[in-house]
Scaffold this active site. Structure first.
Site, PDB file in Angstrom:
ATOM      1  N   LEU A  60     -41.920 -18.309  -5.133  1.00  0.00           N
ATOM      2  CA  LEU A  60     -42.863 -17.800  -4.139  1.00  0.00           C
ATOM      3  C   LEU A  60     -43.227 -16.351  -4.440  1.00  0.00           C
ATOM      4  O   LEU A  60     -44.405 -15.975  -4.376  1.00  0.00           O
ATOM      5  CB  LEU A  60     -42.273 -17.926  -2.733  1.00  0.00           C
ATOM      6  CG  LEU A  60     -43.206 -17.480  -1.605  1.00  0.00           C
ATOM      7  CD1 LEU A  60     -44.464 -18.350  -1.568  1.00  0.00           C
ATOM      8  CD2 LEU A  60     -42.496 -17.525  -0.258  1.00  0.00           C
ATOM      9  N   HIS A  86     -44.343   2.035   1.064  1.00  0.00           N
ATOM     10  CA  HIS A  86     -44.311   0.573   1.059  1.00  0.00           C
ATOM     11  C   HIS A  86     -45.713  -0.033   1.024  1.00  0.00           C
ATOM     12  O   HIS A  86     -45.863  -1.242   1.102  1.00  0.00           O
ATOM     13  CB  HIS A  86     -43.533   0.067   2.269  1.00  0.00           C
ATOM     14  CG  HIS A  86     -42.099   0.508   2.240  1.00  0.00           C
ATOM     15  ND1 HIS A  86     -41.137  -0.128   1.499  1.00  0.00           N
ATOM     16  CD2 HIS A  86     -41.483   1.556   2.830  1.00  0.00           C
ATOM     17  CE1 HIS A  86     -39.979   0.497   1.642  1.00  0.00           C
ATOM     18  NE2 HIS A  86     -40.168   1.514   2.440  1.00  0.00           N
ATOM     19  N   HIS A 118     -30.400  10.377   3.433  1.00  0.00           N
ATOM     20  CA  HIS A 118     -31.703   9.748   3.655  1.00  0.00           C
ATOM     21  C   HIS A 118     -31.535   8.476   4.465  1.00  0.00           C
ATOM     22  O   HIS A 118     -30.576   7.724   4.278  1.00  0.00           O
ATOM     23  CB  HIS A 118     -32.382   9.402   2.324  1.00  0.00           C
ATOM     24  CG  HIS A 118     -33.610   8.563   2.493  1.00  0.00           C
ATOM     25  ND1 HIS A 118     -34.755   9.043   3.093  1.00  0.00           N
ATOM     26  CD2 HIS A 118     -33.866   7.271   2.186  1.00  0.00           C
ATOM     27  CE1 HIS A 118     -35.655   8.077   3.136  1.00  0.00           C
ATOM     28  NE2 HIS A 118     -35.143   6.991   2.599  1.00  0.00           N
ATOM     29  N   ILE A 154     -37.380  11.113  -2.719  1.00  0.00           N
ATOM     30  CA  ILE A 154     -36.156  10.525  -2.171  1.00  0.00           C
ATOM     31  C   ILE A 154     -35.180  10.111  -3.263  1.00  0.00           C
ATOM     32  O   ILE A 154     -33.975  10.063  -3.036  1.00  0.00           O
ATOM     33  CB  ILE A 154     -36.509   9.331  -1.261  1.00  0.00           C
ATOM     34  CG1 ILE A 154     -37.439   9.798  -0.136  1.00  0.00           C
ATOM     35  CG2 ILE A 154     -35.256   8.707  -0.668  1.00  0.00           C
ATOM     36  CD1 ILE A 154     -36.910  10.973   0.675  1.00  0.00           C
ATOM     37  N   GLY A 155     -35.670   9.821  -4.466  1.00  0.00           N
ATOM     38  CA  GLY A 155     -34.713   9.500  -5.524  1.00  0.00           C
ATOM     39  C   GLY A 155     -35.278   8.669  -6.652  1.00  0.00           C
ATOM     40  O   GLY A 155     -35.320   9.101  -7.797  1.00  0.00           O
ATOM     41  N   CYS A 157     -34.098   5.217   6.367  1.00  0.00           N
ATOM     42  CA  CYS A 157     -35.452   4.667   6.415  1.00  0.00           C
ATOM     43  C   CYS A 157     -35.514   3.431   7.296  1.00  0.00           C
ATOM     44  O   CYS A 157     -34.499   2.817   7.593  1.00  0.00           O
ATOM     45  CB  CYS A 157     -35.956   4.332   5.008  1.00  0.00           C
ATOM     46  SG  CYS A 157     -34.937   3.172   4.087  1.00  0.00           S
ATOM     47  N   ARG A 181     -37.289 -17.947  -7.542  1.00  0.00           N
ATOM     48  CA  ARG A 181     -38.165 -17.000  -6.833  1.00  0.00           C
ATOM     49  C   ARG A 181     -39.642 -17.293  -7.128  1.00  0.00           C
ATOM     50  O   ARG A 181     -40.461 -16.401  -7.331  1.00  0.00           O
ATOM     51  CB  ARG A 181     -37.817 -15.550  -7.186  1.00  0.00           C
ATOM     52  CG  ARG A 181     -36.498 -15.085  -6.610  1.00  0.00           C
ATOM     53  CD  ARG A 181     -36.234 -13.624  -6.910  1.00  0.00           C
ATOM     54  NE  ARG A 181     -36.070 -13.411  -8.341  1.00  0.00           N
ATOM     55  CZ  ARG A 181     -36.287 -12.265  -8.968  1.00  0.00           C
ATOM     56  NH1 ARG A 181     -36.696 -11.214  -8.283  1.00  0.00           N
ATOM     57  NH2 ARG A 181     -36.099 -12.148 -10.265  1.00  0.00           N
ATOM     58  N   LYS A 193     -36.602  -3.057  10.645  1.00  0.00           N
ATOM     59  CA  LYS A 193     -35.546  -4.049  10.433  1.00  0.00           C
ATOM     60  C   LYS A 193     -35.527  -5.104  11.541  1.00  0.00           C
ATOM     61  O   LYS A 193     -35.742  -4.812  12.716  1.00  0.00           O
ATOM     62  CB  LYS A 193     -34.183  -3.364  10.359  1.00  0.00           C
ATOM     63  CG  LYS A 193     -33.984  -2.553   9.089  1.00  0.00           C
ATOM     64  CD  LYS A 193     -33.837  -3.449   7.870  1.00  0.00           C
ATOM     65  CE  LYS A 193     -33.631  -2.615   6.621  1.00  0.00           C
ATOM     66  NZ  LYS A 193     -32.517  -3.094   5.822  1.00  0.00           N
ATOM     67  N   GLU A 234     -37.735   8.069   7.201  1.00  0.00           N
ATOM     68  CA  GLU A 234     -39.019   7.368   7.283  1.00  0.00           C
ATOM     69  C   GLU A 234     -39.754   7.835   8.522  1.00  0.00           C
ATOM     70  O   GLU A 234     -39.191   7.891   9.600  1.00  0.00           O
ATOM     71  CB  GLU A 234     -38.782   5.859   7.343  1.00  0.00           C
ATOM     72  CG  GLU A 234     -40.051   5.029   7.335  1.00  0.00           C
ATOM     73  CD  GLU A 234     -40.690   4.870   8.697  1.00  0.00           C
ATOM     74  OE1 GLU A 234     -41.925   4.706   8.749  1.00  0.00           O
ATOM     75  OE2 GLU A 234     -39.978   4.922   9.706  1.00  0.00           O
TER      76      GLU A 234
END
EC number: 2.1.1.14
Length: 772
Positions: free
Chosen positions: A26, A709, A656, A446-447, A658, A24, A120, A680
Site C-alpha cells: 500500500l 510533515h 525536542h 531538529i536533527g 512533537c 508494504r 497522536k 511542534e
C-alpha cells in the site's frame, strides 16, 4: 442465556488489522501515485487486493466476523470526516475536482493550502488528521467507501462487520476550525451529526450489514458530566432507530469508567471492552452494573498494542469470569491490530526460541481463535496450544537475555543526586551564552536531514556485502560533509550532522544497546505512508561502546560552529519500542537512562557543547486518565534527568517534542530541567508558545515555525509571521528558531528552500527587534 450457553456461542473477531500488506504494497502504491508512476485505477486495484487478502486470511484463521471500513489510504479519522462531509472550506474545491487528490491534499497539504493538523491517536504511535469544525459546519452523508468495502467482503462469502469512528469520539477529537473561537466546543454539533450517522447505518443495513461497530475510545478518558450526557444521548438516538443494523460500541486503550453504565443502559446490542489495559477495573464495573443482560460482550483479552505472546491460561480464566455477565461473550484483541506488525514468522534474524515469545497480528489472531475455541469447547480442545504456550512463557522468564546482574546493581545504586544538574538554570544559561556566543533568535534544526535514495542504497549495499564497512563509512562522511556545508551556507547558527548513519531514531540505538532486538519486517503505520519498525526491548539494557561520538566529532571537525550531539531519550526509547511487560516501566526507563548517560558523558568529553536528548514521546505516553499520570511523569522526568544530570553547567542540553498538546504537561517539561526545548507548533499556530507563557516557563524554547510533515515550502513572510507570534509569548532572548521536527522524510529541494527561508525570516525579525 446461561454461562454454559454463552461460552458455547463464543466467536473470535478483531476490530481492525494492519493495512500495508506483507511487502508494504500500500505504501509503495500510494507513493507511486503521488509521484505519477501509478494512476488512480492501479492504486485502487492494489487496495482492493490487499483488503481481499486480509479478509480471506482472517476467515481462514478462524475469525468469524471480519472488520470492514478499517482500511484507509491515509487515516480512518480523515475517512470519517469525508463520510460526514466535514471538508474544510480551503479544500472543498480540490475535493470536488478530484475526490482522491482532494483527500490527499487534506492529509498532506499543497504548496498553497495547508493540511489538517495531525496528532497522536490517544497514547499510541499512530497519528490521525484532526477534524476542523465550527458553528457553521454543515454535515452531509457520503457512505460510499463504507458500503463498497462491506460489499467486497460479502461478495467473498464472508460475515463482515463495518467499523466506524463513533460520533462522540469524532467530535471529542475535533478542534475549532481556523477563524472559529478557540473556546468553541465541537460536541455542541452532536445533534447535527447524528442524522448523518443514522443515514450511514441505514445504508449499511441495506447493503447487508448485520452488525456495525462504533469505536468510542474517547470514552475511556476522564469525561465531564456533559460529555457523558452526550454519549447517553448519542446512543439513545442511534439505538432507537428502526432502520439500522445491530450496534457494537467498542472501547479500548483503558478502562471505560463512568461511561460503562451509560453504554450498558443504552439501547445497543453489544459492548466491547479492553481487558488488557483495564482488566480489573472493567471487570469490577461490569459486575457493579449487573453485567450486560441480553447483550453481546466482546472481551479484548489479547493485548493489541504489544508483541508478547498471550498467557492463554490467564486469559481463559478471565473469560470464564465474564460468562454469565452477558448474553454472549466473544473474544478479541484489546484494540485494533493496526498497532502491531503483520507476521512474526517473516523474521529470519531472531533466534527461533526468542521468536516464540513474540506475537504479531497474525499470531495474535491465532491466539484469539484459540481462546474462543477453548471458551466454547473447553481446555481439552486446545490442550496442545496451552502446553506450547506454557513452555514459551517459562522459556522467556528463565532466559539469560532478560536479566543482567551488573545492570540491576547499577540501577539499584542510583541516587537522587544523579538526576540533578550542577547549578541552577540562570547560572547555567550565563555559562552557555559565554561558551557558545550565539545571536539573538538563534537558528537550528531538529536533527535529521533528508534520507536520500543514495543513503538507502548505501545501507542496502552494506547489508548485501556489496561494500564493506570502510566503504559505507566513507559514504556517510561524504553526506555529513554536504549537510554541514549546506547549513553553513544557509546561515544556521547551531548545526547538526544530519543523522545520515541512522535508519530510525530509536532503531539506531536499539541496534547498539544490549537487551534490544530488532526486526526485519516489523513495520507499523505511524501516519499515511510513514511506517516504522519498533525494536523489541526484551531484556536488561546496557551500552557496550559509544554509539554517536565518532560521527558527531567528525561533523564538528568540519566547522567552527557548534554541532549538536543527537540522542533519543529514555522515554521515547520505550514509547517507540515494544517493551518487556515483566517489570515496571520505570525500572526499564532507568536502565535505558543510565546507558544514555554514558553516551552523554562521552560526547561532552569529546568537546560537544550542545547535546540534544529528544523526548517527542513524553506527552504521547501520558496515561489517558489523570489519576494515573503523576506516577508516570515522576519516573519519566527522572529518567531524562538521569540521562543528562552528569554534564557541566556550560554544556547546553536541548530536548525536542512533537505532535501533541502540551498544556497538561508543561510542569513536567519544566521538571526535565533542559536548557532549551523545541516543540511542534506550526500547524497549531503557536499554541504551545502560549501554553509555555501561561505556565511562566523559565527556560529557552523553540516552537516550530514550519511544518515538515507537508511538502510545501513556507515563504519568508509566513515564517516571520509565526516567529512574531512566538515572540508574543516568549521573550526574544529565550526564543529559538527551528522547524517542527526532523527533516528525514523530506526531499532536499524543499529542505533547502524552507531552511533558507527560515534563516531569512529569523534575520528579518532579529533586525526588527534590534531596531525597536
Amino acid at each position: 442465556m446461561t454461562a454454559k450457553s454463552a461460552a458455547a456461542a463464543a466467536r473470535a473477531t478483531v476490530y481492525g488489522y494492519p493495512r500495508q500488506g506483507r511487502g508494504r504494497e500500500l505504501k509503495k502504491a500510494i507513493e507511486g501515485y503521488w509521484k505519477g508512476r501509478l494512476d488512480a485505477d492501479a492504486l485502487r486495484t492494489t487496495a482492493t487486493g490487499l483488503r481481499r487478502d486480509t479478509w480471506q486470511q482472517l476467515a481462514e484463521a478462524g475469525i468469524h466476523e471480519v472488520p470492514t471500513g478499517d482500511f484507509s489510504y491515509y487515516d480512518h479519522v480523515l475517512d470519517t470526516s469525508v463520510m460526514v462531509g466535514a471538508i474544510p472550506a480551503r479544500h472543498r474545491a480540490a475535493v470536488e475536482a478530484d475526490a482522491l487528490d482532494g483527500y490527499f491534499a487534506m492529509a498532506r497539504g499543497t504548496q498553497d493550502v495547508a493540511p489538517l493538523e495531525m496528532t497522536k491517536w490517544f497514547d499510541t504511535n499512530y497519528h490521525y488528521l484532526v477534524p476542523e469544525l465550527g458553528p457553521d459546519t454543515v454535515f452531509s452523508t457520503d457512505s460510499a467507501k463504507q458500503v463498497a468495502e462491506l460489499g467486497e467482503a460479502l461478495a467473498l462469502g464472508l460475515t463482515a462487520r463495518p467499523v466506524l469512528v463513533g460520533p462522540v469520539t469524532y467530535l471529542l477529537l475535533a478542534k475549532p476550525a481556523p477563524g472559529v473561537a478557540a473556546d468553541f466546543d465541537p460536541l455542541t454539533l452532536l445533534d447535527r451529526l447524528l442524522p448523518v450517522y443514522a443515514e450511514v447505518l441505514a445504508d449499511l443495513r441495506a447493503a447487508g450489514a448485520e452488525w456495525v461497530q462504533l469505536d468510542e475510545p474517547a470514552l475511556v478518558q476522564d469525561r465531564t458530566p456533559a460529555e457523558l450526557n452526550a454519549a447517553e444521548r448519542a446512543y439513545r438516538v442511534l439505538g432507537g432507530l428502526t432502520d439500522r443494523p445491530k450496534l457494537l460500541v467498542a472501547s479500548y486503550f483503558d478502562r471505560l469508567g463512568d461511561a460503562l453504565p451509560v453504554l450498558a443502559e443504552a439501547p445497543v446490542e453489544g459492548l466491547a471492552l479492553d481487558f488488557a489495559e483495564g482488566a480489573a477495573a472493567n471487570l469490577d464495573a461490569l459486575a457493579a452494573v449487573g453485567g450486560l443482560p441480553g447483550k453481546r460482550l466482546v472481551a479484548g483479552v489479547v493485548d493489541g498494542r504489544n508483541i508478547w505472546v498471550n498467557d492463554l491460561e490467564k486469559s481463559l480464566a478471565l473469560l470464564g469470569t465474564l460468562l454469565g455477565l452477558a448474553d454472549r461473550v466473544d473474544v478479541a484483541a484489546s484494540c485494533s491490530l493496526l498497532h502491531v506488525p503483520l507476521d512474526a514468522a517473516a523474521e529470519r534474524d531472531i533466534a527461533p526460541q526468542v521468536l516464540r515469545w513474540l506475537a504479531f497480528a497474525r499470531q495474535k489472531t491465532a491466539e484469539i481463535v484459540t481462546l474462543a475455541k477453548g471458551l466454547g469447547h473447553g481446555t481439552d480442545a486446545i490442550a496442545a496450544q496451552l502446553a506450547a504456550n506454557r513452555a514459551d512463557l517459562v522459556s522467556r522468564a528463565d532466559s539469560a537475555l532478560t536479566r543482567d546482574p551488573a545492570v540491576r546493581s547499577r540501577t539499584a545504586a542510583t541516587t537522587d543526586a544523579d538526576a540533578r544538574r550542577s547549578g541552577p538554570y540562570p547560572e547555567r544559561a550565563a555559562a552557555q551564552r559565554a561558551r557558545l556566543g550565539l545571536p539573538l533568535l538563534p537558528t537550528t534544526t531538529i536533527g535529521s536531514f533528508p534520507q536520500t535514495a543514495e543513503l538507502r542504497t548505501a545501507r542496502a549495499d552494506l547489508r548485501a556485502g556489496r561494500i564493506d564497512s570502510a566503504g559505507y563509512e566513507e559514504r556517510i562522511r561524504a553526506e555529513i560533509g554536504e549537510v554541514i556545508s549546506f547549513q553553513e551556507k544557509a546561515g544556521l547558527d547551531v548545526l547538526v550532522h544530519g543523522e545520515a548513519e541512522r535508519n530510525d531514531m530509536v532503531q539506531y540505538f536499539a541496534e547498539r544497546l544490549t537487551g534490544y532486538l530488532t526486526t526485519q519486517h516489523g513495520w507499523v503505520q505511524s501516519y499515511g505512508t510513514r511506517y516504522v519498525r519498533p525494536p523489541v526491548l526484551a531484556g536488561d539494557i546496557s551500552r557496550p561502546e559509544p554509539m554517536t561520538v565518532p560521527w558527531t566529532t567528525y561533523a564538528q571537525s568540519l566547522t567552527d560552529r557548534p554541532v549538536k550531539g543527537m540522542l533519543t531519550g529514555p522515554v521515547t526509547m520505550l514509547a517507540w519500542s515494544f517493551v518487556r511487560d515483566d517489570q515496571p516501566l520505570g525500572e526499564t526507563a532507568r536502565q535505558v537512562a543510565l546507558a544514555l548517560r554514558d553516551e552523554v558523558g562521552d560526547l561532552e568529553a569529546a568537546g560537544t557543547s550542545v547535546i540534544q536528548v529528544d523526548e517527542p514521546a513524553l506527552r504521547e505516553t501520558l496515561p489517558l486518565r489523570a489519576a494515573d499520570r503523576p506516577a508516570y511523569l515522576a519516573w519519566a522526568t527522572e529518567a531524562f534527568r538521569l540521562t543528562t544530570g552528569g554534564v557541566r553547567p556550560d554544556t547546553q542540553i536541548h530536548t525536542h517534542m512533537c505532535y501533541a498538546e502540551f498544556g497538561d504537561i508543561v510542569q513536567a517539561i519544566d521538571d526535565l530541567d533542559a536548557d532549551v526545548i523545541s516543540l511542534e507548533a506550526a500547524r497549531s499556530h503557536m499554541q504551545v508558545a502560549r501554553e509555555l507563557a501561561e505556565h511562566a516557563y523559565p527556560r529557552e524554547a523553540g516552537p516550530g515555525v514550519y511544518d515538515i510533515h507537508s511538502p510545501r515550502v513556507p515563504g519568508v513572510d509566513e515564517t516571520a509571521a509565526l516567529l512574531r507570534k512566538g515572540l508574543e509569548a516568549i521573550p526574544a532572548e529565550r526564543l529559538w528558531v527551528n522547524p517542527d521536527c526532523g527533516l528525514k522524510t523530506r526531499g532536499w529541494p524543499e529542505t533547502r528552500a524552507s531552511l533558507e527561508n527560515l534563516v531569512a525570516a529569523a534575520r528579518t525579525v532579529r533586525a526588527e527587534h534590534a531596531g525597536s
